[in-house]
Design a protein around this motif. Sequence first.
Motif, PDB file in Angstrom:
ATOM      1  N   ASN A 142       0.828  -1.207   0.000  1.00  0.00           N
ATOM      2  CA  ASN A 142       0.000   0.000   0.000  1.00  0.00           C
ATOM      3  C   ASN A 142       0.864   1.259   0.000  1.00  0.00           C
ATOM      4  OD1 ASN A 142      -2.476  -1.263  -0.080  1.00  0.00           O
ATOM      5  ND2 ASN A 142      -2.723  -1.316   2.140  1.00  0.00           N
ATOM      6  N   ALA A 143       1.933   1.247   0.808  1.00  0.00           N
ATOM      7  CA  ALA A 143       2.817   2.410   0.873  1.00  0.00           C
ATOM      8  C   ALA A 143       3.493   2.659  -0.475  1.00  0.00           C
ATOM      9  CB  ALA A 143       3.867   2.206   1.966  1.00  0.00           C
ATOM     10  N   LEU A 144       3.914   1.584  -1.139  1.00  0.00           N
ATOM     11  CA  LEU A 144       4.563   1.731  -2.447  1.00  0.00           C
ATOM     12  C   LEU A 144       3.602   2.275  -3.498  1.00  0.00           C
ATOM     13  CD1 LEU A 144       6.669  -1.567  -2.537  1.00  0.00           C
ATOM     14  CD2 LEU A 144       7.534   0.764  -2.281  1.00  0.00           C
ATOM     15  N   LYS A 145       2.316   2.032  -3.306  1.00  0.00           N
ATOM     16  CA  LYS A 145       1.303   2.529  -4.242  1.00  0.00           C
ATOM     17  C   LYS A 145       0.823   3.931  -3.886  1.00  0.00           C
ATOM     18  CE  LYS A 145      -0.524  -2.092  -5.263  1.00  0.00           C
ATOM     19  NZ  LYS A 145      -1.692  -3.006  -5.082  1.00  0.00           N
ATOM     20  N   GLY A 146       1.355   4.487  -2.779  1.00  0.00           N
ATOM     21  CA  GLY A 146       0.932   5.816  -2.364  1.00  0.00           C
ATOM     22  C   GLY A 146      -0.375   5.818  -1.601  1.00  0.00           C
ATOM     23  N   LYS A 147      -0.675   4.705  -0.932  1.00  0.00           N
ATOM     24  CA  LYS A 147      -1.913   4.604  -0.169  1.00  0.00           C
ATOM     25  C   LYS A 147      -1.629   4.740   1.321  1.00  0.00           C
ATOM     26  CE  LYS A 147      -5.122   1.713  -1.459  1.00  0.00           C
ATOM     27  NZ  LYS A 147      -5.864   0.474  -1.787  1.00  0.00           N
ATOM     28  N   CYS A 148      -2.606   5.245   2.034  1.00  0.00           N
ATOM     29  CA  CYS A 148      -2.501   5.386   3.485  1.00  0.00           C
ATOM     30  C   CYS A 148      -2.523   4.005   4.134  1.00  0.00           C
ATOM     31  CB  CYS A 148      -3.660   6.235   4.004  1.00  0.00           C
ATOM     32  SG  CYS A 148      -3.719   6.374   5.799  1.00  0.00           S
ATOM     33  N   THR A 149      -1.638   3.777   5.087  1.00  0.00           N
ATOM     34  CA  THR A 149      -1.586   2.488   5.780  1.00  0.00           C
ATOM     35  C   THR A 149      -2.141   2.580   7.197  1.00  0.00           C
ATOM     36  OG1 THR A 149       0.674   2.922   6.543  1.00  0.00           O
ATOM     37  CG2 THR A 149       0.425   1.758   4.444  1.00  0.00           C
ATOM     38  N   GLY A 150      -2.782   3.706   7.507  1.00  0.00           N
ATOM     39  CA  GLY A 150      -3.360   3.872   8.839  1.00  0.00           C
ATOM     40  C   GLY A 150      -2.859   5.144   9.497  1.00  0.00           C
ATOM     41  N   GLY A 151      -3.320   5.392  10.690  1.00  0.00           N
ATOM     42  CA  GLY A 151      -2.905   6.596  11.400  1.00  0.00           C
ATOM     43  C   GLY A 151      -3.823   7.769  11.110  1.00  0.00           C
ATOM     44  N   GLY A 156      -0.703  18.486   4.549  1.00  0.00           N
ATOM     45  CA  GLY A 156      -0.254  18.728   3.183  1.00  0.00           C
ATOM     46  C   GLY A 156      -0.838  17.745   2.189  1.00  0.00           C
ATOM     47  N   TYR A 157      -1.506  16.724   2.708  1.00  0.00           N
ATOM     48  CA  TYR A 157      -2.106  15.711   1.844  1.00  0.00           C
ATOM     49  C   TYR A 157      -3.565  15.483   2.220  1.00  0.00           C
ATOM     50  CZ  TYR A 157       2.589  14.394   0.276  1.00  0.00           C
ATOM     51  OH  TYR A 157       3.845  14.403  -0.263  1.00  0.00           O
ATOM     52  N   LYS A 158      -4.328  15.031   1.247  1.00  0.00           N
ATOM     53  CA  LYS A 158      -5.677  14.542   1.476  1.00  0.00           C
ATOM     54  C   LYS A 158      -5.720  13.061   1.120  1.00  0.00           C
ATOM     55  CE  LYS A 158      -8.467  18.724   0.799  1.00  0.00           C
ATOM     56  NZ  LYS A 158      -9.574  19.332   0.015  1.00  0.00           N
ATOM     57  N   ILE A 159      -6.648  12.347   1.718  1.00  0.00           N
ATOM     58  CA  ILE A 159      -6.802  10.919   1.452  1.00  0.00           C
ATOM     59  C   ILE A 159      -8.174  10.699   0.834  1.00  0.00           C
ATOM     60  CG2 ILE A 159      -6.829   8.606   2.458  1.00  0.00           C
ATOM     61  CD1 ILE A 159      -5.154   9.743   4.773  1.00  0.00           C
ATOM     62  N   ASP A 160      -8.195  10.079  -0.347  1.00  0.00           N
ATOM     63  CA  ASP A 160      -9.482   9.877  -1.013  1.00  0.00           C
ATOM     64  C   ASP A 160     -10.182   8.624  -0.480  1.00  0.00           C
ATOM     65  OD1 ASP A 160      -8.392   7.617  -2.266  1.00  0.00           O
ATOM     66  OD2 ASP A 160      -7.952   8.674  -4.133  1.00  0.00           O
ATOM     67  N   GLU A 161     -11.328   8.304  -1.050  1.00  0.00           N
ATOM     68  CA  GLU A 161     -12.129   7.185  -0.562  1.00  0.00           C
ATOM     69  C   GLU A 161     -11.427   5.841  -0.718  1.00  0.00           C
ATOM     70  OE1 GLU A 161     -15.850   7.361  -2.552  1.00  0.00           O
ATOM     71  OE2 GLU A 161     -16.553   9.129  -1.447  1.00  0.00           O
ATOM     72  N   GLU A 162     -10.484   5.765  -1.658  1.00  0.00           N
ATOM     73  CA  GLU A 162      -9.739   4.521  -1.865  1.00  0.00           C
ATOM     74  C   GLU A 162      -8.412   4.526  -1.118  1.00  0.00           C
ATOM     75  OE1 GLU A 162      -9.393   3.976  -6.056  1.00  0.00           O
ATOM     76  OE2 GLU A 162     -11.501   3.400  -6.290  1.00  0.00           O
ATOM     77  N   LYS A 163      -8.240   5.491  -0.209  1.00  0.00           N
ATOM     78  CA  LYS A 163      -7.077   5.587   0.678  1.00  0.00           C
ATOM     79  C   LYS A 163      -5.801   6.059  -0.018  1.00  0.00           C
ATOM     80  CE  LYS A 163      -9.411   4.083   4.233  1.00  0.00           C
ATOM     81  NZ  LYS A 163      -9.758   4.988   5.354  1.00  0.00           N
ATOM     82  N   PHE A 164      -5.919   6.658  -1.207  1.00  0.00           N
ATOM     83  CA  PHE A 164      -4.747   7.194  -1.886  1.00  0.00           C
ATOM     84  C   PHE A 164      -4.472   8.615  -1.405  1.00  0.00           C
ATOM     85  CE2 PHE A 164      -5.731   3.836  -4.946  1.00  0.00           C
ATOM     86  CZ  PHE A 164      -4.461   3.358  -5.241  1.00  0.00           C
ATOM     87  N   TYR A 165      -3.166   8.948  -1.289  1.00  0.00           N
ATOM     88  CA  TYR A 165      -2.764  10.301  -0.919  1.00  0.00           C
ATOM     89  C   TYR A 165      -2.812  11.218  -2.139  1.00  0.00           C
ATOM     90  CZ  TYR A 165      -0.931   9.083   3.724  1.00  0.00           C
ATOM     91  OH  TYR A 165      -0.799   8.699   5.031  1.00  0.00           O
ATOM     92  N   HIS A 166      -3.256  12.466  -1.916  1.00  0.00           N
ATOM     93  CA  HIS A 166      -3.216  13.511  -2.939  1.00  0.00           C
ATOM     94  C   HIS A 166      -2.790  14.806  -2.259  1.00  0.00           C
ATOM     95  CE1 HIS A 166      -5.342  11.020  -5.907  1.00  0.00           C
ATOM     96  NE2 HIS A 166      -6.113  10.632  -4.906  1.00  0.00           N
ATOM     97  N   LEU A 167      -2.044  15.640  -2.991  1.00  0.00           N
ATOM     98  CA  LEU A 167      -1.644  16.926  -2.429  1.00  0.00           C
ATOM     99  C   LEU A 167      -2.873  17.766  -2.108  1.00  0.00           C
ATOM    100  CD1 LEU A 167       1.407  17.943  -4.661  1.00  0.00           C
ATOM    101  CD2 LEU A 167       1.449  17.295  -2.247  1.00  0.00           C
ATOM    102  N   ASP A 168      -2.852  18.371  -0.934  1.00  0.00           N
ATOM    103  CA  ASP A 168      -3.924  19.275  -0.526  1.00  0.00           C
ATOM    104  C   ASP A 168      -3.569  20.673  -1.032  1.00  0.00           C
ATOM    105  OD1 ASP A 168      -5.715  20.950   0.705  1.00  0.00           O
ATOM    106  OD2 ASP A 168      -5.504  20.072   2.698  1.00  0.00           O
ATOM    107  N   PRO A 169      -4.340  21.228  -1.959  1.00  0.00           N
ATOM    108  CA  PRO A 169      -3.983  22.533  -2.541  1.00  0.00           C
ATOM    109  C   PRO A 169      -3.961  23.663  -1.518  1.00  0.00           C
ATOM    110  CG  PRO A 169      -6.218  21.883  -3.168  1.00  0.00           C
ATOM    111  CD  PRO A 169      -5.589  20.692  -2.520  1.00  0.00           C
TER     112      PRO A 169
END
Length: 207
Positions: A142-151, A156-169
């Motif tokens: 998950n980490a290698l794919k850029g997905k949140c692993t918990g916590g 600076g980031y947002k997490i979408d419904e599929e747990k992927f990180y995206h830059l928070d504008p």
Amino acid sequence: MTAVIYARYSSDNQREESIEGQIRECTAYAEKNGITVIKHYIDRAFSAKTDNRPEFQQMIKDSGKKLFDVVLVWKFDRFARNRFNSANYKMILKKNGVHLISVMEPIAEGSQGILVETLLEGMAEYYSAELSEKVIRGQTENALKGKCTGGTGTIGYKIDEEKFYHLDPLTAPLVLEAFQRYDNGDKMVEIVNFLNDKGVRNMLAAK
């Protein structure tokens, strides 16, 4: 004959029903076999890979007071998932005149019973080790794919419904500026004040 029931679950993701089910099965066994249950020892969200469990340790301590004859568990893996701890604490119970019984895993007396109990202990430790390996492998992927692993996430980031990180504008540029300020020699307190003035809070909404 008197007994206590030891019940446990290992994760916050598990529910109270797990404890209730264990106690129900142990109580039914006690009633069927004419055993009087005098107390429950319950550890919630504690792994059996470690013996650092408050109710477990209290039960072991109380076993030396001759208050009960038997410890009832739903399965042996509730007692321990580590062969060393299992053998060590079973020996302590035995020295204190207390017998450990798994109500779902009846063990015959004699040499065959020793073999079966050893196999059950090994299987419990194997399951725990295998599960840990699978969890670590899944988190790494998950980490290698850029997905949140918990916590709680990262500023600076947002997490979408599929747990992927995206830059928070909104906050990503401020985080970048904070690093630039640090590189330019600003003190940490100055950077914290800068972020607070911009309304940036940690993921728990604290300054």
